[in-house]
Every structure is written in C-alpha cells, then in structure tokens.
Design a protein around this motif. Structure first.
Motif, PDB file in Angstrom:
ATOM      1  N   PHE A 116       0.876  -1.189  -0.096  1.00 36.16           N
ATOM      2  CA  PHE A 116      -0.023  -0.127  -0.119  1.00 36.16           C
ATOM      3  C   PHE A 116       0.868   1.207  -0.007  1.00 36.16           C
ATOM      4  CE2 PHE A 116      -1.664   3.579   2.531  1.00 36.16           C
ATOM      5  CZ  PHE A 116      -2.767   3.780   1.878  1.00 36.16           C
ATOM      6  N   THR A 117       0.448   2.235  -0.799  1.00 40.64           N
ATOM      7  CA  THR A 117       1.057   3.399  -0.532  1.00 40.64           C
ATOM      8  C   THR A 117       0.119   4.588  -0.900  1.00 40.64           C
ATOM      9  OG1 THR A 117       2.739   4.924  -1.707  1.00 40.64           O
ATOM     10  CG2 THR A 117       1.697   3.419  -3.129  1.00 40.64           C
ATOM     11  N   SER A 118       0.246   5.444  -0.343  1.00 36.73           N
ATOM     12  CA  SER A 118      -0.899   6.912  -0.413  1.00 36.73           C
ATOM     13  C   SER A 118      -0.355   8.054  -1.367  1.00 36.73           C
ATOM     14  CB  SER A 118      -1.055   7.360   0.895  1.00 36.73           C
ATOM     15  OG  SER A 118      -0.087   8.095   1.556  1.00 36.73           O
ATOM     16  N   ASP A 119       1.144   8.005  -1.617  1.00 38.99           N
ATOM     17  CA  ASP A 119       1.890   9.081  -2.302  1.00 38.99           C
ATOM     18  C   ASP A 119       2.642   8.630  -3.536  1.00 38.99           C
ATOM     19  OD1 ASP A 119       4.046   8.254  -0.684  1.00 38.99           O
ATOM     20  OD2 ASP A 119       3.948   9.980   0.359  1.00 38.99           O
ATOM     21  N   GLY A 120       2.813   7.187  -3.690  1.00 41.10           N
ATOM     22  CA  GLY A 120       3.599   6.664  -4.569  1.00 41.10           C
ATOM     23  C   GLY A 120       5.312   6.876  -4.497  1.00 41.10           C
ATOM     24  N   THR A 121       5.511   7.135  -3.263  1.00 43.09           N
ATOM     25  CA  THR A 121       7.176   7.696  -3.172  1.00 43.09           C
ATOM     26  C   THR A 121       7.892   6.302  -2.660  1.00 43.09           C
ATOM     27  OG1 THR A 121       6.631   8.170  -0.648  1.00 43.09           O
ATOM     28  CG2 THR A 121       6.863  10.220  -2.476  1.00 43.09           C
ATOM     29  N   ALA A 122       7.418   5.573  -1.632  1.00 41.02           N
ATOM     30  CA  ALA A 122       8.311   4.516  -1.224  1.00 41.02           C
ATOM     31  C   ALA A 122       7.686   3.408  -2.260  1.00 41.02           C
ATOM     32  CB  ALA A 122       7.932   4.153   0.211  1.00 41.02           C
ATOM     33  N   ALA A 123       6.776   3.247  -2.746  1.00 36.30           N
ATOM     34  CA  ALA A 123       6.373   2.352  -3.710  1.00 36.30           C
ATOM     35  C   ALA A 123       5.550   2.921  -4.667  1.00 36.30           C
ATOM     36  CB  ALA A 123       5.521   0.975  -3.015  1.00 36.30           C
ATOM     37  N   PRO A 124       5.441   2.247  -6.032  1.00 37.90           N
ATOM     38  CA  PRO A 124       4.426   3.111  -7.067  1.00 37.90           C
ATOM     39  C   PRO A 124       2.849   2.831  -6.804  1.00 37.90           C
ATOM     40  CG  PRO A 124       5.295   1.050  -7.935  1.00 37.90           C
ATOM     41  CD  PRO A 124       5.828   1.126  -6.494  1.00 37.90           C
ATOM     42  N   LEU A 125       2.325   3.928  -6.813  1.00 38.71           N
ATOM     43  CA  LEU A 125       0.794   3.984  -6.797  1.00 38.71           C
ATOM     44  C   LEU A 125       0.027   3.678  -7.936  1.00 38.71           C
ATOM     45  CD1 LEU A 125      -1.731   4.610  -4.971  1.00 38.71           C
ATOM     46  CD2 LEU A 125      -1.554   6.869  -5.590  1.00 38.71           C
ATOM     47  N   PRO A 126      -0.271   2.290  -8.356  1.00 39.45           N
ATOM     48  CA  PRO A 126      -0.867   1.988  -9.436  1.00 39.45           C
ATOM     49  C   PRO A 126      -2.327   2.913  -9.675  1.00 39.45           C
ATOM     50  CG  PRO A 126      -1.233   0.396  -7.927  1.00 39.45           C
ATOM     51  CD  PRO A 126      -0.368   1.585  -7.234  1.00 39.45           C
ATOM     52  N   VAL A 127      -2.375   3.198 -11.154  1.00 38.90           N
ATOM     53  CA  VAL A 127      -3.925   3.467 -11.145  1.00 38.90           C
ATOM     54  C   VAL A 127      -4.727   2.623 -11.808  1.00 38.90           C
ATOM     55  CG1 VAL A 127      -5.221   5.059 -13.028  1.00 38.90           C
ATOM     56  CG2 VAL A 127      -2.891   5.709 -12.361  1.00 38.90           C
ATOM     57  N   ILE A 128      -5.865   2.340 -11.002  1.00 40.86           N
ATOM     58  CA  ILE A 128      -6.512   1.038 -10.804  1.00 40.86           C
ATOM     59  C   ILE A 128      -8.033   1.567 -11.291  1.00 40.86           C
ATOM     60  CG2 ILE A 128      -7.548  -0.634  -9.332  1.00 40.86           C
ATOM     61  CD1 ILE A 128      -5.147  -0.870  -7.981  1.00 40.86           C
ATOM     62  N   THR A 129      -8.518   0.905 -12.127  1.00 43.04           N
ATOM     63  CA  THR A 129      -9.839   1.347 -12.907  1.00 43.04           C
ATOM     64  C   THR A 129     -10.764  -0.216 -12.566  1.00 43.04           C
ATOM     65  OG1 THR A 129      -9.632   0.984 -15.076  1.00 43.04           O
ATOM     66  CG2 THR A 129      -9.262   3.008 -14.138  1.00 43.04           C
ATOM     67  N   GLU A 130     -11.898  -0.371 -12.649  1.00 42.89           N
ATOM     68  CA  GLU A 130     -12.662  -1.635 -12.763  1.00 42.89           C
ATOM     69  C   GLU A 130     -12.037  -2.626 -13.861  1.00 42.89           C
ATOM     70  OE1 GLU A 130     -16.694  -1.952 -11.969  1.00 42.89           O
ATOM     71  OE2 GLU A 130     -16.904   0.328 -12.043  1.00 42.89           O
ATOM     72  N   ASP A 131     -11.578  -1.934 -14.899  1.00 43.30           N
ATOM     73  CA  ASP A 131     -10.876  -2.992 -15.997  1.00 43.30           C
ATOM     74  C   ASP A 131      -9.377  -2.969 -16.277  1.00 43.30           C
ATOM     75  OD1 ASP A 131     -11.094  -0.517 -17.110  1.00 43.30           O
ATOM     76  OD2 ASP A 131     -12.588  -1.386 -18.792  1.00 43.30           O
ATOM     77  N   GLY A 132      -8.553  -2.256 -15.448  1.00 40.72           N
ATOM     78  CA  GLY A 132      -7.205  -1.942 -15.547  1.00 40.72           C
ATOM     79  C   GLY A 132      -6.411  -1.532 -14.608  1.00 40.72           C
ATOM     80  N   ILE A 133      -5.109  -1.910 -14.448  1.00 42.95           N
ATOM     81  CA  ILE A 133      -4.182  -1.622 -13.535  1.00 42.95           C
ATOM     82  C   ILE A 133      -3.002  -1.005 -14.523  1.00 42.95           C
ATOM     83  CG2 ILE A 133      -2.554  -2.522 -11.740  1.00 42.95           C
ATOM     84  CD1 ILE A 133      -4.359  -4.695 -11.388  1.00 42.95           C
ATOM     85  N   SER A 134      -2.622   0.245 -13.917  1.00 44.80           N
ATOM     86  CA  SER A 134      -1.379   0.705 -14.724  1.00 44.80           C
ATOM     87  C   SER A 134      -0.527   1.289 -13.785  1.00 44.80           C
ATOM     88  CB  SER A 134      -1.754   1.960 -15.518  1.00 44.80           C
ATOM     89  OG  SER A 134      -2.650   1.516 -16.503  1.00 44.80           O
ATOM     90  N   TYR A 135       1.010   0.856 -13.862  1.00 44.98           N
ATOM     91  CA  TYR A 135       2.118   1.350 -13.001  1.00 44.98           C
ATOM     92  C   TYR A 135       2.793   2.214 -13.625  1.00 44.98           C
ATOM     93  CZ  TYR A 135       1.562  -2.762  -9.454  1.00 44.98           C
ATOM     94  OH  TYR A 135       0.924  -3.580  -8.590  1.00 44.98           O
ATOM     95  N   PRO A 136       3.004   3.281 -12.749  1.00 43.53           N
ATOM     96  CA  PRO A 136       3.913   4.338 -13.474  1.00 43.53           C
ATOM     97  C   PRO A 136       5.277   4.046 -13.636  1.00 43.53           C
ATOM     98  CG  PRO A 136       3.343   5.029 -11.346  1.00 43.53           C
ATOM     99  CD  PRO A 136       2.657   3.849 -11.522  1.00 43.53           C
ATOM    100  N   LEU A 137       5.997   4.812 -14.353  1.00 42.01           N
ATOM    101  CA  LEU A 137       7.564   4.534 -14.522  1.00 42.01           C
ATOM    102  C   LEU A 137       8.354   4.319 -13.093  1.00 42.01           C
ATOM    103  CD1 LEU A 137       9.462   4.270 -17.030  1.00 42.01           C
ATOM    104  CD2 LEU A 137      10.150   6.649 -16.399  1.00 42.01           C
ATOM    105  N   TRP A 138       8.938   3.051 -13.008  1.00 42.09           N
ATOM    106  CA  TRP A 138       9.505   2.775 -11.583  1.00 42.09           C
ATOM    107  C   TRP A 138      10.744   2.182 -11.577  1.00 42.09           C
ATOM    108  CZ3 TRP A 138       8.473   3.604  -6.876  1.00 42.09           C
ATOM    109  CH2 TRP A 138       8.872   3.014  -5.784  1.00 42.09           C
ATOM    110  N   ASN A 139      11.711   2.626 -10.967  1.00 39.46           N
ATOM    111  CA  ASN A 139      13.292   2.290 -10.925  1.00 39.46           C
ATOM    112  C   ASN A 139      13.226   1.167  -9.726  1.00 39.46           C
ATOM    113  OD1 ASN A 139      15.828   1.917 -10.751  1.00 39.46           O
ATOM    114  ND2 ASN A 139      16.185   4.220 -11.343  1.00 39.46           N
TER     115      ASN A 139
END
Length: 378
Positions: A116-139
C-alpha cells in the motif's frame, strides 16, 4: 534451459515460481464486517499457494472496491485506495482505520495491490480502474526491497468467504517483478591423465558483475475476458525506456574459493522484467592457480591473475526475465580451456566439460639449398 558458453563459462538457468504453503485455521468473524484473506500464487500449479502473512505480515496492501446494486443506477465506488493490514490478535486482515460492512443487497467487486502507498514515493501507486491496472515509471534498483504485487479481481461478492487461509475477500496476489538468484561452482578442480600425472586447480572468485541490466519501466494490465484475471504483456515484461541500464556487483563475500558444489551469491534480487537481447551479461573476475604432480610431489606451475570471463544472460530457453518468475542461474567455471563431452555423467542437467590437453603438431622444414662456388687450396 542451459547453454555452454564459449571460453570458460557455462550458464545454466532454472525457472521457479513462488511455492510452499502452510494451512492456517480460519477464525470466525463477527457478521457483516468486511475482511480479507490473502495469499500469493504459484503459476506452476494453481492449487499451490502461500499465505501472504508468511512474508508480508507487516506489509499493508491497498484495496479498491465497487458496489453493484440491483439497479445499475445505484452502482458506486465503495473503497478507493483503502489500506488493509494484519490484526495479529484476531488473526485477520481488515481495513486500517476504517470499518466497512457488507451491503444488504447487491454485491461488491474488489481489486487489490501490494504494498500500500498513499503518495507513490516508497512504492508506486498504480492507477486502478474496474478493468485496468497501470503502474507508472518505476526504478527497481532505487527501491530494491519493494516487491510489487497485484491481485486477481474479485466480483459479485456479498459476504466474507473462506477460500484460502482466512474468512474474507479472497485476495490472490501475483508478483509484478522478477526475482533472480545466482550460484557459482567449478566444472572441475582436478584431473588425472592417462599418463598418471595429476593437474589440480584453485579458483578464487574476486567479483561478479551484471552488466547492462534495465532498471526502469512501466506496466499496464487489462482485464481478461473472464472478468477476473489480468492479460499480461507477451512476453511478460515491463515496458522499459531503453536508457536506464545499470551495472550491479553481486555479493561474493561468502564464496572465497570455488568448489564443484554450487554456492549462492548473496540473497538474490528483484529485477525489472525484461527481454535479454540487449547485451545483458554476467562478468566474473577470477584468479586461477595451476598445480602439477608427475609423481614426485605437487608444484605450482603458474598463476593467472584477475582473469575476466563473461557470458550473456539470455539463452534460447530463457529469452527474458518474466513477471512472477523466480530464476536461478548457475555459473559454472572451467579452470582451463575446455570442451563439451556431449554427456551428463553427474546428472545435473548440464553437459559435462573436459579440459583441452596440450598437444604438439611437429613438422620439419626443408633443408635450405645453397649453391656456392668455392676454391680450396690444398
């Protein structure tokens, strides 16, 4: 899944996925409150799973949920990135800081991710919709301990259920990254020739470096037609930017000298799923000492210092590091120039190799013909 590499190095790869499970007796929950049951998935056998708590009891995950009413006009968002954590006293997974109850009518759909993350700093915050999951650019290299996971979608649920280890929303996680481990051993350390003399080698492992590894990427998953699982890319890799490549030194501290038994380098590492056709390689730096005994006692012939040997990490049977794959490489080093024997006598699944003996190719040059005119006085 093995290949022989020209020069010293033989690479062998074994593909595994998360395994092992231990049953936990579910506890009875108070009626009406929403809980979660969590586990990780082994893609080899769908029946083989691992309780999420075994490794991630202290790692909350995020949940999204949607209410589906009897009248579609009543449909609504029920949870939006709600943290879910483990309650050790009650042995259950429940929303952190909030309490949710099952609706009287209709049903709920759920999609979860970890950690879990609330701001995407320690872990990526995926964009989740009812039919998709997208992870932003992550190192991955910048966050080597963050094990990204996503769960199958759960649909049409109207009460807690006991499917795996607990009573609650069945939450089946898959690893979004790859996990790679390296082992190293010598192909042989002693040979006795038909002539009776013995050659022995000592190999010191100075360093192992992985070169040209992609570390940064993004991922988009679309819901499968079954409405529950996710269509991963084919091959199952992230979209890398092609620029963020990094060289990584492996931990060789506990492997001062090679033996013919495999020794593990470090503890393994999470890596960005990627194809292995972009020059990714393993480079070993070794020191080799060669000893010879003709029967009158052993003596060291010579030492080869700081020798670099390398092999590409991609093979025909392992073209890439895929999502949810745990991959073990066995780096097998021959201390002399060697050639394959075509057989596997030790049963390790890898073609045996033998050192190449030194032979001679003698030839005699023609006599040089010299014609001279000389006078000799007697």
């Amino acid at each position: 899944m093995r290949m022989t590499v020209k020069w010293f190095l033989v690479l062998a790869s074994a593909l595994l996925l998360s395994a092992a499970c231990s049953k936990v007796r579910p506890v009875e929950e108070e009626p009406g409150e929403i809980f979660f049951q969590t586990l990780r998935f082994d893609a080899v056998t769908r029946a083989d799973t691992t309780d999420y708590k075994e490794q991630y009891a202290a790692v909350p995950f995020g949940a999204f949920a949607w209410y589906k009413g009897l009248d579609p006009a009543d449909n609504a968002t029920f949870m939006a990135n709600q943290a879910v954590g483990y309650d050790e006293a009650l042995n259950r997974w429940s929303p952190v800081g909030s309490t949710y109850y099952w609706p009287k009518s209709g049903s709920l759909d759920f999609i979860c991710y970890s950690p879990f993350t609330s701001d995407g700093t320690a872990a990526p915050l995926p964009v989740i919709t009812e039919d998709g999951i997208s992870y932003p650019l992550w190192n991955v290299a910048a966050h080597p301990d963050v094990d990204l996971m996503y769960a199958d979608k759960v649909t049409g649920l109207s009460n807690n259920a006991t499917t795996y280890y607990y009573s609650g929303v069945p939450t089946l996680f898959h690893h979004a990254l790859s996990f790679v481990t390296f082992q190293v051993r010598a192909a042989y350390l002693q040979k006795t020739a038909p002539t009776g003399d013995t050659t022995r080698w000592e190999i010191d492992l100075n360093s192992v470096q992985l070169k040209g590894i992609h570390t940064t990427g993004a991922l988009s998953l679309a819901l499968n037609k079954d409405g529950k699982t996710w269509d991963v890319p084919s091959p199952a890799i992230w979209e890398t930017d092609g620029k963020s490549k990094q060289d990584t030194m492996l931990d060789t501290g506990k492997v001062p000298a090679l033996t013919t038994s495999a020794q593990t380098l470090g503890t393994g590492m999470l890596v960005m799923p990627q194809t292995l056709d972009d020059g990714q390689e393993a480079v070993l730096n070794v020191t080799i000492r060669t000893y010879h005994d003709k029967g009158a006692g052993e003596e060291m012939l010579f030492q080869e210092s700081n020798i670099n040997v390398s092999a590409m990490l991609g093979t025909g049977s392992l073209p890439g590091w895929g999502m949810n794959q745990k991959i073990t490489y066995v780096l097998i080093l021959a201390p002399s120039r060697a050639e394959g024997t075509g057989v596997d006598l030790d049963g390790d699944g890898i073609e045996d190799v033998d050192p190449v003996s030194v032979y001679f190719d003698p030839a005699v040059g023609d006599w040089e013909k010299v014609t001279v005119s000389a006078g000799i006085n007697l």
